[in-house]
Design an enzyme around this catalytic site. Structure first.
Site, PDB file in Angstrom:
ATOM      1  N   GLY A 156     -61.941  23.936  37.558  1.00 21.96           N
ATOM      2  CA  GLY A 156     -61.626  24.409  38.894  1.00 21.96           C
ATOM      3  C   GLY A 156     -61.710  23.250  39.864  1.00 21.96           C
ATOM      4  O   GLY A 156     -62.753  23.031  40.469  1.00 21.96           O
ATOM      5  N   THR A 166     -51.580  27.069  34.919  1.00 25.86           N
ATOM      6  CA  THR A 166     -52.771  26.446  35.481  1.00 25.86           C
ATOM      7  C   THR A 166     -53.971  27.273  35.067  1.00 25.86           C
ATOM      8  O   THR A 166     -54.122  28.423  35.486  1.00 25.86           O
ATOM      9  CB  THR A 166     -52.735  26.352  37.004  1.00 25.86           C
ATOM     10  OG1 THR A 166     -54.081  26.271  37.477  1.00 25.86           O
ATOM     11  CG2 THR A 166     -52.084  27.546  37.649  1.00 25.86           C
ATOM     12  N   ASP A 175     -56.797  26.937  35.945  1.00 24.83           N
ATOM     13  CA  ASP A 175     -57.655  27.141  37.119  1.00 24.83           C
ATOM     14  C   ASP A 175     -57.263  28.370  37.932  1.00 24.83           C
ATOM     15  O   ASP A 175     -57.996  28.779  38.829  1.00 24.83           O
ATOM     16  CB  ASP A 175     -57.581  25.927  38.055  1.00 24.83           C
ATOM     17  CG  ASP A 175     -58.256  24.706  37.478  1.00 24.83           C
ATOM     18  OD1 ASP A 175     -58.802  24.779  36.373  1.00 24.83           O
ATOM     19  OD2 ASP A 175     -58.223  23.655  38.156  1.00 24.83           O
ATOM     20  N   ASP A 218     -48.958  22.834  39.224  1.00 24.92           N
ATOM     21  CA  ASP A 218     -48.329  22.721  40.540  1.00 24.92           C
ATOM     22  C   ASP A 218     -47.563  21.408  40.690  1.00 24.92           C
ATOM     23  O   ASP A 218     -46.469  21.387  41.250  1.00 24.92           O
ATOM     24  CB  ASP A 218     -49.348  22.924  41.662  1.00 24.92           C
ATOM     25  CG  ASP A 218     -50.529  21.995  41.542  1.00 24.92           C
ATOM     26  OD1 ASP A 218     -50.688  21.345  40.494  1.00 24.92           O
ATOM     27  OD2 ASP A 218     -51.305  21.903  42.511  1.00 24.92           O
TER      28      ASP A 218
END
Lengths: 480, 480, 480, 480
Positions: free
Chosen positions: D288, D242, D244, D214
């Protein structure tokens, strides 16, 4: 239970013709090697009037044992196979040339299977293959000898006097060899000699199979001695378990190969992290408290490791020939480097708080500090000091439980299977106070007393280590 | 290159006191073992005036070889480690007690690294670890000895006289040990002695590393002889490759452990298919043309196999003690069964068409028929005949290429690494016409002539097989 | 490729401003989409006076369902998500825009858990995840709703009327999700409607969970219809199982992802075999009788495949644009090639004996011949004819059982878990004659009647296939 | 680049007939859904006179694109597929019903392949699949469009202005999809807008592919804006990375599935360690930082996890409904328990030293403390306090790098392949400032601005989480 006399160094060495140094000639004479068979304790040593019966394998529906099927006490395995015919320098030539009884079924056995009550216990940390050993003890006793009363003692030595043993049978243990850990549970400590031997008597066990590490084997010696002292008709067999491979005499311990195999994963991950970064260092801590076998084997298997630090070889960080200098060179050359460190390495170098200096583990030894975390921090300090303007990354992986909590691989499953069957055959034949394990590739019986004392360290003075070190091309920190 | 005289049976056996049969006593006397060191061919055997130089490992920046680092010709490894002290029945006691030179670096070498032109070739079928051996030959020659001219000969023996060798270096081969197969490509046949030796001369190779199976090793013997005949300063080293593990003398061949590991997958699949069906039979064919090692080891590792059929042990289908009777019992007991069959098993039982009788493979042997397909069909016929109204399923898996085309596992990677380095040290020391491999766990040099003839079969008359068979509890088809 | 304005069907499309051809402009207006909710059968449809009770999840000790926790019949999932706003050519725009009820717990349920007797059955061939579905049905019914009478019907449909169902509970099924196959056993055939429904009645089952393929689902429709006809208070839920992924409406079937993952192994092996040979071809046959999904996905995942042949796209061997021409080019370019073929591909091209023409499988369809074996043979003939003097190798791998007999991977385990819980919630809410499965990523209920008819083929006329084909860069055999 | 007006809530909902609560009825009317197509930035937005050419795929030797092969701007994908027809309570019904352009080849393209100079860069932490994306960008540009100038920018954003890009071609990247990490290297930080855009101009890049998280995507927005501002003929495409899975709009991010798969290993290990001990707790920390997707999916996939703690759901240790109470119950019931905790969970509960309170990471956020280490210590304190005389073990595993440094599995490899090809088709068609990714299973183009802002959190208020929580049967810590 005396290990027979060893008036040794009985190696009639060849006269080296002096051309060895010139590169290729060989001794001309036959050589002779004396050796001394190791004596194994037997129930008959203190219970002279035991009855024997014919091995029930004779009556198997499916196979027909020939005479060669059964082993006798004259079947032995040589311990020492590497010799220096010149007798000059290498250590092997001076050690006693022992032989150990070969493991396998005997034609006469000292237990009536219908009277056997066998107990199996697992102690200490996890190791791949524990469940296979348990499974095969159960299946072997049941299928080969017709034993029907087999019990799992829960949660280590304390299970002999607290809690209820679990009745085991082949159906129950059917898939255990595909599971990591130990279904019987394990624990450390809980060793109370009297309670344990009382427990064995109270529950009527006459065969006790003990799966555990060196501490556990020392406990087994004590139990065995006490049983001899009480003159109980109870055979005690040990099955050495140490994922670190630090038990001596036997070729290697079960689970070790699986651990080395599994260790490739964190090494690969460390390598990938290091390669994907600018001046990236991948750092992996592997099991090995007093010995570096896993670290060493994993390094040689991987070929992605730049340097492997083990307890048997001291190292230093700063200055000429030190780790930092070496890493500096590698980073300049390749842009990344991978370090493997055994958990027991460098313990003397890590600063301890006063509290840490006092802290002792269950066995009274100073606790181990995390050499990986310390190294990571020292590496960062070094780089920040010497290369303040350059990127730098250290990724540290501690895969301990992921390595030891897996099921055994095929190699170890086979090993554990033969180990368990060896133990059964030995116990049924009346041997006691012994462990079994492979010596030069063949399964042998060894007095548990010997194994409890034998330490298998990486001999950094030996040719083998030096040679192996040359493979990795890593620094020897001043060793020669 | 004579194997030194072996005035044998030199085993002064203990007098067994007769109590062995009673279950536990041991011989009392020390025993003596004579043995005879095996002679290894050397370039100096026919080129007496070769110069030697000091091993360049002496000048390593990173480590400091001690005197113990180097091996001499007096360092040997015993071949026979299992003995019968009574000298009575077991075969080992009567075989010659040979010893082989230990592998490792020598202080004086017979090649100036700057003049070395090394050639590496791979022949025959795939085997896990071939790329690791190649990689380590390249990295070892380059890093340890400073050799810079290393070539890969493409596509087997024919590459010596057709096509261009590929120049190799450590950067190029960096990741090869993580890849299955052989980047150099391989092929069968193409053996033309004159063309090959001419090719070696024309291209100026003075070190030739040949990776291949027993046929390839027999070719290497011929090449070596021709090179001796021509008195060329060319060393030839063989690295035995056979996924079947059918080469003798050495403990086991590289890739074998990986194959056994991989074989667990099809066995698991067969087991699952069998368990999930009503009267389900899972049938797996594993590699092993003349020997059943993979099948046997995979069976013992798996513990899900009900019966393992190998070439060394004849079997039959119908009647008492036959396979069908056994399977009938297992299906009644468990509802399913798993069969493992080595590809070379039962070849005499499969009906051949006239064309098939004539058909010969590249080596002139009758072609192998698919024992798995035949068994599947026989099983179906049997069931349809004997149990026409009951469900029945046979799932047959032939995983051959999935087993042999994988990268080596950790155990085999380490093995291949030490194998390659052993070969390099031997060649640099001037040995030739040899192979290297582990004997009782230590790496040794063995005349290629010996290895080319030695066959490693499962000895079904031996104690070990019998014992192992007792583990699986499968029928022995009348063997005793 | 005009994107013309078209206020077609129910799609109020934007006016395209004509710049599409210039590469990038978009419609300006909002669009509207009509859709029609699919109706789901319910027990109340023919048993109007059933009592409802509050979902026992209300009383959970551990969590506290909010109002949002429960779904109602107005919660739906759109089936069609890809639209062509121009409405012109792409098929999606003209298909009905259906919505399906969303799966999940309802606040009122139609079964008193203490009166539930649930039956679970598995039919047809193996598929990764079957045991997970069974496990989760058991665990979900037990833990979430408090159901205590759960039975496994053994060996497929015939188990309803022959043999005894097995009582199941969470402890028993604890590790089933880690095992391949189905512990309940499976079989084909045995569908006898009357006997099955009688068996359901006799045994007092009121919830029937049927795990199976399209044939099984068509059976489920019949059973459901008969149950409606008899007005039984028995809910029937189907859980579509097809490793081939050939069932329509749902996103993909469970086990499919695992199969694609596992298929990488044989493709890798084929690739290694091909690369290690001179003019080597690796050939892998993958499951897929009428659809090529596994072959296609495995090809796109692997990137080592040169050509993928599927039933939906005819191919030919000889001549321009044929397979041989393509392979010739690839071998010239790379020296090797990898082919993947779905088992159902090319069935019309394989010559059949008269016997084979007559042969029918259990469902009355012509039996499938081994397209892999046929291709291998054709390839060899072609090469021998066109390149008689060049080396050539074809290695053929059929990994079928090794792919389908494994446990589900993580993705499929999660999928199976949610699938089973979806089914439970639906049945407890009184729905019947339905299956559950993900539609556009969310779990929905679908009338089993619809699913039994829906076929999921690779649409080779569609953009997606064309695009994917462009990724592999393989021939399209004249398709456009 | 405006997202078109969204005069929303245009859902003509059915009137629920009130029987939903009674358990089974459905709405009767057709429903209508309005939606608004999202506008994508295009080079033509600020460079109106760009020339287009016909897609070179037209001239492919191997396949023959039909008209359906090409997509146009009217091909869209609906974002919202879950609806509440009653319009009453569930959130989905009120969100705007957006549609996004479908990814794929366009018939007219805005780049002449012979003039393309493409740059590829990877930023941020490792994620399985990065190398596959790079490989496929190279192979796709080269094979499909004939682009020959493709460069890898080294070590993240800083590579645009320091160091030399690497020239890439299909041969070089051939095996990259089988390697973890990123061969291009990656780094954090180094974002200097002017230097980057100057670097792009100086090196003549006209296609820039940015692979990152991001933060990287927010950087891509800035770069895109500056390029628009300078009116450069340079297209910018983002590929969201990502592990996560915390990026919104797209179904899931690449590498996520692989990470969930890999996470099964430490969970299994923790489970084995816990089961093999007396009162054993296995504790696994999974990636995470702000979202618990990996932890949640890994938990649902595993079925061995007793409790999963994620950042989106606060938890507490002591007291009624707390973690300790729950674990106490589980230990009593099963003797062991497994905990999974996302790294970002419980950050507010961990005491921080003053130094730690000040510490900030590269992005200025408070650094994360090790929630796993803290939990382990709290668990031990709790047990020592409440059960001083009972055995207790906590084994804590942090597998982070072992999970993220692996190659992509088959699912993710396919995903990365389609992602890369989507990006190429979009860029060649002149789109810019966009990312690509799957929406409801189909690949779409999304303005990078939208994605940079969208956060994908586990919505613990939503039905889905509640339902999922009911599967694990874990406490909700007071949530309802």
């Amino acid at each position: 239970m005396e290990v027979a006399s060893t008036e040794t160094a009985n190696l009639n060495t060849a006269v080296d013709d002096g051309r060895a140094e010139e590169g290729g000639r060989r001794p001309q004479h036959l050589d002779r090697l004396s050796f001394s068979p190791v004596q194994l304790p037997h129930l008959a040593d203190y219970l002279p009037n035991l009855q024997t019966i014919t091995n029930p394998l004779e009556n198997s529906q499916f196979y027909h044992p020939s005479d060669e099927f059964y082993l006798s006490s004259s079947d032995v395995i040589l311990r020492q196979t590497v010799l220096d015919l010149s007798g000059n320098f290498h250590s092997p030539s001076t050690s006693p040339h022992l032989s150990y009884p070969r493991a396998g079924p005997r034609k006469l056995i000292f237990f009536d299977p219908s009277h056997v009550r066998a107990a199996i216990v697992t102690c200490g940390g996890l190791c791949p293959g524990m469940n296979t050993v348990i499974r095969e003890l159960v299946v072997g006793l049941w299928e080969l000898y017709g034993v029907r009363e087999i019990y799992g003692v829960k949660a280590g030595y304390r299970g002999f006097y607290s809690g209820e043993p679990v009745r085991l049978n082949p159906k129950l243990v059917h898939n255990w060899h595909k599971m990591g850990g130990t279904v019987l549970e394990t624990s450390r400590g809980g060793f109370d000699l009297d309670k344990i031997v009382n427990g064995i008597q109270d529950r009527g066990f006459n065969q006790v199979y003990i799966i555990g590490g060196d501490g556990t084997m020392r406990g087994a010696v004590t139990i065995f001695n006490e049983i001899c002292h009480r003159k109980l008709n109870v055979a005690v067999a040990g099955i050495p378990k140490t994922v670190d491979n630090d038990i001596g005499i036997i070729d290697k311990s079960f689970g070790f190969q699986t651990a080395v195999e599994m260790a490739q994963q964190p090494i690969n991950a460390a390598h990938v992290e290091a390669e994907s970064a600018v001046n990236g260092i991948g750092l992996v801590k592997l099991m090995g408290r007093s010995t570096g076998h896993i670290a060493l084997h994993a390094t040689l298997s991987s070929r992605d490791v730049d340097c492997c630090l083990i307890p048997e070889n001291e190292f230093y960080l700063e200055g000429k020939g030190g780790l930092f200098e070496f890493l500096d060179a590698r980073l300049k050359e390749n842009g990344h480097a991978v370090l493997v460190v055994a958990e027991g390495a460098g313990q003397d170098m890590i600063p301890r708080t006063d509290a840490q200096k006092e802290e002792r583990d269950e066995s009274g030894n100073p606790v181990f500090l995390d050499v990986g975390g310390w190294l990571k921090s020292e590496l960062k300090k070094w780089w920040a000091r010497d290369h303040p303007d350059e990127l730098f990354t250290v990724k540290y992986i501690d895969p301990t439980y992921m390595i030891r909590a897996v099921p055994a691989n095929a190699t170890d499953n086979l090993y554990c299977t033969l180990l368990a069957h060896s133990a059964i055959h030995g116990v049924m034949a009346g041997y006691t106070g012994f462990v079994c394990g492979p010596i030069n590739g063949n399964y042998a019986y060894i007095p548990v007393k010997e194994v409890a004392l034998a330490k298998n360290e990486v001999n950094t003075r030996d040719h083998k280590w030096a040679w192996v070190r040359s493979v990795t091309n890593q620094p020897d920190f001043g060793r020669s």
